[in-house]
Enzyme design. Structure first.
Site, PDB file in Angstrom:
ATOM      1  N   ASP A  12      -2.132   5.574  -1.637  1.00  0.00           N
ATOM      2  CA  ASP A  12      -1.061   6.565  -1.473  1.00  0.00           C
ATOM      3  C   ASP A  12      -0.594   6.662  -0.026  1.00  0.00           C
ATOM      4  O   ASP A  12      -1.379   6.499   0.910  1.00  0.00           O
ATOM      5  CB  ASP A  12      -1.564   7.932  -1.971  1.00  0.00           C
ATOM      6  CG  ASP A  12      -0.417   8.910  -2.163  1.00  0.00           C
ATOM      7  OD1 ASP A  12       0.719   8.458  -2.424  1.00  0.00           O
ATOM      8  OD2 ASP A  12      -0.652  10.130  -2.054  1.00  0.00           O
ATOM      9  N   HIS A  29       6.487   0.613   1.178  1.00  0.00           N
ATOM     10  CA  HIS A  29       5.899  -0.106   0.037  1.00  0.00           C
ATOM     11  C   HIS A  29       5.629  -1.565   0.406  1.00  0.00           C
ATOM     12  O   HIS A  29       4.598  -2.131   0.066  1.00  0.00           O
ATOM     13  CB  HIS A  29       6.825  -0.048  -1.181  1.00  0.00           C
ATOM     14  CG  HIS A  29       6.913   1.324  -1.788  1.00  0.00           C
ATOM     15  ND1 HIS A  29       5.787   2.065  -2.092  1.00  0.00           N
ATOM     16  CD2 HIS A  29       7.970   2.093  -2.152  1.00  0.00           C
ATOM     17  CE1 HIS A  29       6.167   3.227  -2.614  1.00  0.00           C
ATOM     18  NE2 HIS A  29       7.479   3.270  -2.648  1.00  0.00           N
ATOM     19  N   LEU A 122     -14.267 -12.033  -8.374  1.00  0.00           N
ATOM     20  CA  LEU A 122     -13.773 -10.663  -8.251  1.00  0.00           C
ATOM     21  C   LEU A 122     -12.785 -10.421  -9.384  1.00  0.00           C
ATOM     22  O   LEU A 122     -11.941 -11.280  -9.660  1.00  0.00           O
ATOM     23  CB  LEU A 122     -13.051 -10.471  -6.908  1.00  0.00           C
ATOM     24  CG  LEU A 122     -12.248  -9.177  -6.755  1.00  0.00           C
ATOM     25  CD1 LEU A 122     -13.177  -7.965  -6.670  1.00  0.00           C
ATOM     26  CD2 LEU A 122     -11.362  -9.219  -5.515  1.00  0.00           C
TER      27      LEU A 122
HETATM   28  C1  IPE Z   1      -0.483   8.230  -7.334  1.00  0.00           C
HETATM   29  O1  IPE Z   1       0.283   8.538  -6.237  1.00  0.00           O
HETATM   30  C2  IPE Z   1       0.005   6.967  -7.972  1.00  0.00           C
HETATM   31  C3  IPE Z   1      -0.191   5.743  -7.219  1.00  0.00           C
HETATM   32  C4  IPE Z   1      -0.826   5.610  -6.079  1.00  0.00           C
HETATM   33  C5  IPE Z   1       0.344   4.563  -7.834  1.00  0.00           C
HETATM   34  P1  IPE Z   1       1.517   9.528  -6.308  1.00  0.00           P
HETATM   35  O2  IPE Z   1       2.059   9.618  -4.941  1.00  0.00           O
HETATM   36  O3  IPE Z   1       2.449   9.127  -7.375  1.00  0.00           O
HETATM   37  O4  IPE Z   1       0.819  10.895  -6.726  1.00  0.00           O
HETATM   38  P2  IPE Z   1       1.400  12.378  -6.695  1.00  0.00           P
HETATM   39  O5  IPE Z   1       2.618  12.382  -7.535  1.00  0.00           O
HETATM   40  O6  IPE Z   1       1.706  12.696  -5.279  1.00  0.00           O
HETATM   41  O7  IPE Z   1       0.292  13.221  -7.216  1.00  0.00           O
HETATM   42  C1  IPE Z   2       2.361   4.626  -2.899  1.00  0.00           C
HETATM   43  O1  IPE Z   2       2.616   5.727  -2.120  1.00  0.00           O
HETATM   44  C2  IPE Z   2       2.142   4.952  -4.326  1.00  0.00           C
HETATM   45  C3  IPE Z   2       3.059   4.307  -5.259  1.00  0.00           C
HETATM   46  C4  IPE Z   2       3.557   4.935  -6.284  1.00  0.00           C
HETATM   47  C5  IPE Z   2       3.404   2.890  -5.111  1.00  0.00           C
HETATM   48  P1  IPE Z   2       3.804   6.751  -2.349  1.00  0.00           P
HETATM   49  O2  IPE Z   2       5.050   6.046  -2.713  1.00  0.00           O
HETATM   50  O3  IPE Z   2       3.371   7.810  -3.286  1.00  0.00           O
HETATM   51  O4  IPE Z   2       3.928   7.329  -0.893  1.00  0.00           O
HETATM   52  P2  IPE Z   2       4.058   8.848  -0.487  1.00  0.00           P
HETATM   53  O5  IPE Z   2       2.869   9.561  -1.055  1.00  0.00           O
HETATM   54  O6  IPE Z   2       5.338   9.345  -1.060  1.00  0.00           O
HETATM   55  O7  IPE Z   2       4.043   8.819   0.998  1.00  0.00           O
HETATM   56 MG    MG Z   3       2.359   9.580  -3.010  1.00  0.00          MG
END
Ligand code: IPE
Ligand code: IPE
Ligand code: MG
Length: 224
Positions: A12, A29, A122
């Site tokens: 995240d 990303h 892995l």
């Molecule tokens: C969780 O992250 C999903 C992934 C890392 C793919 P999000 O950024 O979508 O989670 P919320 O919505 O903040 O809880």
């Molecule tokens: C990556 O982080 C998770 C995915 C859904 C790919 P985010 O896109 O949720 O990034 P933040 O949390 O908005 O910074």
């Molecule tokens: Mg996020």
């Protein structure tokens, strides 16, 4: 010392990273993929057998269309570029979640799974269109349809993670302390590490610190 068989990661913070760099969320990303590569290498170095990466949740469909499109294009290119190398390095790829994407992407993912099926150094479980609640409902429905008993063993055996040991470690980067519908059944006894750094900033040394910390934890599983 605890041994580590399975690490699960909620990657995240990409979007915030991109904005912090005065660019855009998609820039984050793209950068996040470099962290994915570093962490895969480090997982192999540490002789860990399973790595589960949360890449797209069932809730992420609520994001703007252009971000979703960009994420899937990145994923498609990443797999196309890396699958031969994964195969050479004895890495098995498994998708957890429902493969309901474009016909080309569905095929690319299924072909990649097939191609790497016998590899055993892995196993990377890529959680795509994955939601834990969705998985549990899917599992219970399957058990009822097959007239199987609803019990812990049968549920564990029928989840998307069937045959995979439960995660020893769950890491969430991005300074957010929640699970966001990830592996809720499987992490019942995992050690959870919330990491302040955003995913593109997370590195080998941060990862190794967590692995080393984990090795020293007293895991009780209800006992004393
Ligand atoms: C969780 O992250 C999903 C992934 C890392 C793919 P999000 O950024 O979508 O989670 P919320 O919505 O903040 O809880
Ligand atoms: C990556 O982080 C998770 C995915 C859904 C790919 P985010 O896109 O949720 O990034 P933040 O949390 O908005 O910074
Ligand atoms: Mg996020």
């Amino acid at each position: 010392m605890n041994t580590i068989k399975h690490v699960a990661i909620i990657m995240d913070g990409n979007g915030r990273w991109g904005l912090k760099k005065k660019k855009n969320r998609n820039f984050g990303h793209k950068k996040g993929l470099l962290t994915v590569e570093k962490i895969i290498k480090q997982t192999i170095k540490n002789k860990i057998k399973y790595l589960t990466l949360f890449a797209f949740s069932t809730e992420n469909w609520k994001r703007p269309k252009n971000e979703i499109k960009y994420l899937f294009k990145l994923l498609e290119n990443f797999i196309k570029e890396r699958i031969v190398e994964f195969n050479k390095n004895n890495i098995k790829l498994k998708i957890i979640g429902i493969k309901k994407f474009s016909p080309q992407l569905n095929k690319l993912l299924s072909d990649s799974e097939k191609k790497t099926k016998k590899n055993n150094k892995l196993q990377i479980n890529l959680a795509l269109n994955y939601g834990s609640k969705d998985e549990i409902i899917h599992t219970i429905k399957k058990l009822i349809k097959n007239k199987k008993k609803i019990n812990e063993i049968n549920i564990s055996k029928s989840l998307f993670t069937e045959g995979i040991p439960e995660p020893d470690i769950l890491i969430r980067t991005g300074n957010t302390h929640r699970l966001s519908n990830f592996l809720l059944w499987q992490i019942a006894y995992s050690e959870i590490f919330f990491e302040k750094k955003l995913w593109p900033d997370f590195n080998e040394s941060d990862y190794n610190k967590i692995l080393n910390k984990f090795k020293k934890i007293k895991r009780n599983f209800g006992k004393i």
